[in-house]
Motif scaffolding. Sequence first.
Motif, PDB file in Angstrom:
ATOM      1  N   UNK A 127       0.849  -1.189   0.000  1.00  0.00           N
ATOM      2  CA  UNK A 127       0.000   0.000   0.000  1.00  0.00           C
ATOM      3  C   UNK A 127       0.881   1.234   0.000  1.00  0.00           C
ATOM      4  N   UNK A 128       0.606   2.145  -0.906  1.00  0.00           N
ATOM      5  CA  UNK A 128       1.311   3.421  -0.939  1.00  0.00           C
ATOM      6  C   UNK A 128       0.708   4.350   0.097  1.00  0.00           C
ATOM      7  N   UNK A 129       1.441   5.386   0.397  1.00  0.00           N
ATOM      8  CA  UNK A 129       0.983   6.324   1.438  1.00  0.00           C
ATOM      9  C   UNK A 129      -0.276   7.050   0.998  1.00  0.00           C
ATOM     10  N   UNK A 130      -1.267   7.077   1.881  1.00  0.00           N
ATOM     11  CA  UNK A 130      -2.496   7.839   1.667  1.00  0.00           C
ATOM     12  C   UNK A 130      -2.398   9.104   2.496  1.00  0.00           C
ATOM     13  N   UNK A 131      -2.344  10.257   1.815  1.00  0.00           N
ATOM     14  CA  UNK A 131      -2.138  11.538   2.509  1.00  0.00           C
ATOM     15  C   UNK A 131      -3.255  11.846   3.498  1.00  0.00           C
ATOM     16  N   UNK A 132      -4.412  11.185   3.359  1.00  0.00           N
ATOM     17  CA  UNK A 132      -5.528  11.420   4.283  1.00  0.00           C
ATOM     18  C   UNK A 132      -5.402  10.637   5.575  1.00  0.00           C
ATOM     19  N   UNK A 133      -4.450   9.697   5.607  1.00  0.00           N
ATOM     20  CA  UNK A 133      -4.328   8.808   6.755  1.00  0.00           C
ATOM     21  C   UNK A 133      -2.939   8.886   7.352  1.00  0.00           C
ATOM     22  N   UNK A 134      -2.823   8.385   8.581  1.00  0.00           N
ATOM     23  CA  UNK A 134      -1.522   8.265   9.216  1.00  0.00           C
ATOM     24  C   UNK A 134      -0.654   7.322   8.385  1.00  0.00           C
ATOM     25  N   UNK A 135       0.629   7.636   8.254  1.00  0.00           N
ATOM     26  CA  UNK A 135       1.518   6.842   7.409  1.00  0.00           C
ATOM     27  C   UNK A 135       1.527   5.372   7.822  1.00  0.00           C
ATOM     28  N   UNK A 136       1.481   5.102   9.132  1.00  0.00           N
ATOM     29  CA  UNK A 136       1.495   3.711   9.586  1.00  0.00           C
ATOM     30  C   UNK A 136       0.242   2.950   9.166  1.00  0.00           C
ATOM     31  N   UNK A 137      -0.858   3.691   8.942  1.00  0.00           N
ATOM     32  CA  UNK A 137      -2.095   3.044   8.530  1.00  0.00           C
ATOM     33  C   UNK A 137      -2.108   2.709   7.046  1.00  0.00           C
ATOM     34  N   UNK A 138      -1.321   3.432   6.263  1.00  0.00           N
ATOM     35  CA  UNK A 138      -1.508   3.315   4.826  1.00  0.00           C
ATOM     36  C   UNK A 138      -0.326   2.749   4.056  1.00  0.00           C
ATOM     37  N   UNK A 139       0.894   2.992   4.479  1.00  0.00           N
ATOM     38  CA  UNK A 139       2.046   2.683   3.623  1.00  0.00           C
ATOM     39  C   UNK A 139       2.773   1.436   4.086  1.00  0.00           C
ATOM     40  N   UNK A 140       3.265   0.633   3.105  1.00  0.00           N
ATOM     41  CA  UNK A 140       4.122  -0.488   3.429  1.00  0.00           C
ATOM     42  C   UNK A 140       3.772  -1.756   2.682  1.00  0.00           C
ATOM     43  N   UNK A 141       4.764  -2.651   2.591  1.00  0.00           N
ATOM     44  CA  UNK A 141       4.563  -3.964   1.994  1.00  0.00           C
ATOM     45  C   UNK A 141       3.816  -4.855   2.975  1.00  0.00           C
ATOM     46  N   UNK A 142       2.872  -5.638   2.479  1.00  0.00           N
ATOM     47  CA  UNK A 142       2.122  -6.536   3.350  1.00  0.00           C
ATOM     48  C   UNK A 142       3.041  -7.666   3.813  1.00  0.00           C
ATOM     49  N   UNK A 143       2.968  -7.959   5.099  1.00  0.00           N
ATOM     50  CA  UNK A 143       3.850  -8.956   5.704  1.00  0.00           C
ATOM     51  C   UNK A 143       3.144  -9.571   6.902  1.00  0.00           C
ATOM     52  N   UNK A 144       3.787 -10.580   7.497  1.00  0.00           N
ATOM     53  CA  UNK A 144       3.188 -11.203   8.669  1.00  0.00           C
ATOM     54  C   UNK A 144       2.918 -10.215   9.777  1.00  0.00           C
ATOM     55  N   UNK A 145       3.892  -9.340  10.044  1.00  0.00           N
ATOM     56  CA  UNK A 145       3.739  -8.376  11.133  1.00  0.00           C
ATOM     57  C   UNK A 145       2.683  -7.329  10.821  1.00  0.00           C
ATOM     58  N   UNK A 146       2.552  -6.963   9.565  1.00  0.00           N
ATOM     59  CA  UNK A 146       1.647  -5.886   9.179  1.00  0.00           C
ATOM     60  C   UNK A 146       0.244  -6.397   8.873  1.00  0.00           C
ATOM     61  N   UNK A 147       0.140  -7.610   8.328  1.00  0.00           N
ATOM     62  CA  UNK A 147      -1.113  -8.076   7.759  1.00  0.00           C
ATOM     63  C   UNK A 147      -1.806  -9.130   8.612  1.00  0.00           C
TER      64      UNK A 147
END
Length: 841
Positions: free
Chosen positions: A735-755
């Motif tokens: 997920x690319x960064x969504x300027x409407x949301x907190x960066x931690x909520x929107x940006x990053x590769x999906x992974x075990x820790x994140x997903x």
Amino acid sequence: MTFLGVATIGITYVVLKDDLPDVATLKDVRLQTPMQVFTADGELISQFGEQRRIPLTLEQMPPLLLEAFLATEDTRFYEHPGIDIIGIIRAASVVATSGELSQGASTITQQLARNFFLSREKKIIRKVKEIFLAIHIEQLLTKQEILELYLNKIELGQRAFGVGAAAQVYFGKSVTELTVDEIAIIAGLPKAPSILNPVRSASNARARRNVVLGRMLDTGAIDQATYENAIAAPVTSRLHGAQITASAPYIAEMVRQQMVDLFGEEVAYADGFKVFTTINSQQQAAAKQALQQNIYDYDERHGYRGPVARAWQAEFVSNDDESPVFNESGRLDDMALTQFLDQQQGIEDLVPAVVLSVAQQSAEVILKGGQTLTLEWDGLKWARNFIADDRQGAAPKSAASILAPGMSILVRQQDNAWRLSQVPLVSSALVALDPQNGAIRSLVGGYSFSQSQFNRVTQAKRQVGSNVKPFIYSAALEQNYTLASIMNDAPIHQWDNNAGIAWRPKNSPAVYDGPIRIREALAKSKNVVSIRLLRGIGVDASIAHLQKFGFAQSDLPRNETLALGSASLTPLEVVTGYAVFANGGHLVQPYVVDKVINAEGKVVYQHQPLLACQACGEQQNPDSSAELTDATVDELTDLNAMATEQYAPQVISAQNAFLIADALKSSVWGGGDWRQGTGWNGTAWQLQSLKRRDIAGKTGTTNDSKDTWFSGFTPQLVVTSWVGFDDANRSLGRALWNANLDRNQSAGTESGARTALPAWLNYMRVVLPAYAEKSLPTPVGISSVRIDQATGLLSRRTDDSSTFEYFKLGTEPTQYVSGSVPQIQFGEEPVEKTEEVEELF
């Protein structure tokens, strides 16, 4: 003439008596009753059976219901001997004049005889048999017994048999909650249940209801005012299922299959079994909510895929449109809009809606059912365009860039606010079991059972990624490695002669720390260290060790990719493997059916689980020379009871299980000293928010993020969470960064820790308070010594360069970093830099 009639009846009886069934069977009648499935705490999960029936005694039925049936079906029930002579004469006269058997003239007793023993065909011979059977029944049973059997047996439409089922099916109520007009509707059904039921035809049901109410008024069952109120009541009914109080459809299907295997389909569905499962209703609700919310979060990160449909397109509708379905505003009129929404299907907590108008940062919508509400910006701003799994459009700046009037959409409630939503495409699974006996406490096999009955917990074999590493490290401990052993965390380049290319497995992220202790490598999920360990152990030895955890050899690839999680396992197999670390080394067998009770209240099946028992050997061989005190007698009594129990096999040593479990705590709490610049995080550091020191766990991510995992446990509960697409070739993307949301909520590769981990975390946040914090007991044969963090050798220092580490007795390092003789301290707890870690997180 009278003599001739009596003689005719007698001769007919003699001719037919051998063909008449034995009505004595009514004394021991067993009504076909659906199988019901319950949680361990008594909440109804599901009901299975062709015939819906809720058996009741007469005392459990309201008197007015009894009077309604008597007024409608048999006003002289308590006076006649089973047949109504007046009714028979009336029916006979109709036959004589028309030649057709159109008048029933059946008493309640005759109807009971027909329902149990005869067909519904309109033939004189069947009627004669019915009469003889009715007389026999009246001689065998009391009037109360006859009426009770009739009201429980009678077919009332929509697969409802008996008044208890009819009340539930048509009105979602118990019989004691029925209103007068509802009682009259049910009492009117025996005449023609398929066409008079209120679901099939409200008008037919109303007409028949009014007839019944008239008869109740005539017999004095109700007064004039009650009659008029009931006549004026609208007929409102829809099909209701059983009163489900716990949502666990995947569990229900598992139970159904097991019950059919145990008892056969015919018996399982009709003998009134009550099946009690191991499921905890509160934990099950928490599992479903955690899984669905996690899926919604993933789905929103990756963008909005657009409306479901369009009720109208405003740009193509003018205000002077002559079509009667459009109003002055250019949209569907209220009737057409209601009809459109009635045809739209929701799923789970997603509600169909149509956009009425759009403002700068809000939208007015109408829900299916007629409620209008406003979607505020907080419920819309996530909805940038979905382009691909790893690409999204720009953050929206207005509601008009997302929605337009006429769009048919889905909305849901979250935190008491409504937000735009959509049916998720991604899948997930979550399962929790008791590591001490294998009892499944909660299980969710997907987003929605109505969408897909495929149970991903038990049926989806997916690559496990780094979730396999604890098992590889466990194998290493059996080959004289320790948690303090130093491995080289450096890139691997290996030429593959068969493929003609170099194999270059990488860490994720591609960060390399050089020499690293095994504890830290496991906590940080270092891929290259796992491969080097596998090489040191050997592939065959590793596979043999993994089989101890219940994994099938056929699912374990015989090459070095095994160390990176190329094995394909189900979440249930994974969680069962992790339970071995949680319970001291025992392989328990997961189960969901605890006991089965038949219609008479007798237990006909009781599961006997294999128990994990760390000290059974010592307890079952008490010292025979010890003094026999009262306490000893009580203890021996308890042990005699234990002797009837069966114990799970010990597949790895208690020491091995303890060391891996303790190392997995470092995945949560990390290590080092943050104030001194030596602190480090494990991949599951987010779990520190639970503030529990008894949690251990491991993330897992496969190549291209096609499967993501998190498995974690306490000594009392072990849980596995998986997220991926049902299409195993589809990546979860980024997920690319969504300027409407907190960066931690929107940006990053999906992974075990994140997903996958957030679902586990949110589930445990709800259920953990029910379990007191409890550390794994340190088994006999474990020591702890102070080691140097850089070299894994013994250390005298007490600064941040050293820490305590656990070892199997006899595997402690023998060299002291400064050349001194080590001092081994048995049973001492390792010192953790709690203050430094908690200050940062």
